[in-house]
Enzyme design. Structure first.
Site, short mmCIF file in Angstrom:
data_model
loop_
_atom_site.label_atom_id
_atom_site.label_comp_id
_atom_site.label_asym_id
_atom_site.label_seq_id
_atom_site.Cartn_x
_atom_site.Cartn_y
_atom_site.Cartn_z
N PRO A 1 -14.23 -3.19 5.27
CG PRO A 1 -13.35 -1.84 3.86
CD PRO A 1 -12.96 -3.07 4.83
CB CYS B 1 -8.29 -2.53 -2.55
SG CYS B 1 -7.91 -3.09 -4.39
CG HIS B 2 -9.91 -0.27 0.85
ND1 HIS B 2 -10.12 -0.19 -0.46
CD2 HIS B 2 -9.11 0.74 1.15
CE1 HIS B 2 -9.71 0.71 -1.24
NE2 HIS B 2 -9.13 1.37 0.03
N GLY B 3 -9.21 -4.87 2.42
CA GLY B 3 -9.27 -5.69 3.46
C GLY B 3 -10.75 -6.21 3.73
CG LEU C 1 -13.73 2.39 -2.09
CD1 LEU C 1 -12.31 2.86 -1.83
CD2 LEU C 1 -14.87 3.25 -2.21
#
Length: 190
Positions: A169, A154-156, A131
């Protein structure tokens, strides 16, 4: 008064075929068209020139980075085209880790030697491909994730020592920008 034709086939004023007005009219049409085209080009030039990038934008199109102060194992971040670029002087251990990966295990397979020009220097756009966050791993105190590279909290997403996605991701590896070595200790981005 009637126009007279000379024996040479020209009219009284020297025009071919006796029609003095036709050749003059053609010339005037061509000259008027040429002057009009030059006028349109002159009027359009400022508009066309305004579409060129500004000088400050062109200055950012390529930058030079001095690598001499970057010690082995150290990373720096420079800004290029408004994005962070990670420059890491990799250790022998980091190079070995990057080379000794089974490519079939990678989501976005890319051998280490295709991502670097010189094994000790890794240059990447520091933007997570998930992202657009900026991953951690540039500072010695930053978490580097499970693969000793970069970690996007943020999202790993976890990246390895070649900037390849290994976990999380993010769909793709960190981008390798266009760059060239100007000398052993100097590169140009862009």
């Amino acid at each position: 008064m009637a126009e007279t034709t000379h024996p040479s086939g020209t009219g009284a004023h020297g025009a071919p075929g006796g029609d003095d007005g036709t050749s003059r009219r053609d010339f005037l049409y061509l000259a008027t068209g040429a002057v009009g085209a030059v006028g349109v080009a002159a009027a359009a030039w400022p508009f066309i020139d305004s579409m060129n990038p500004a000088a400050d934008t062109l200055a950012l199109a390529s930058i030079e980075v001095d690598l001499a102060p970057v010690a082995e194992g150290q990373s720096i971040t420079v800004t290029w085209r408004g994005k962070p670029v990670f420059v890491r002087h990799r250790t022998a251990k980091e190079i070995d880790e990057a080379k000794n990966v089974n490519l079939s295990e990678l989501r976005d397979p890319a051998p280490d030697d295709k991502r670097v020009q010189k094994p000790e220097w890794l240059i990447l756009v520091g933007v997570c491909t998930h992202l657009g966050c900026v991953p951690l791993g540039q500072k010695p105190t930053d978490p580097r994730g499970d693969y000793d590279g970069w970690f996007c909290p943020c999202h790993g997403s976890h990246y390895d020592t070649a900037g390849r996605i290994r976990k999380g991701p993010a769909p793709a590896n960190l981008v390798v920008p266009q760059y060239a070595f100007l000398s052993d200790n100097r590169i140009r981005l862009g």
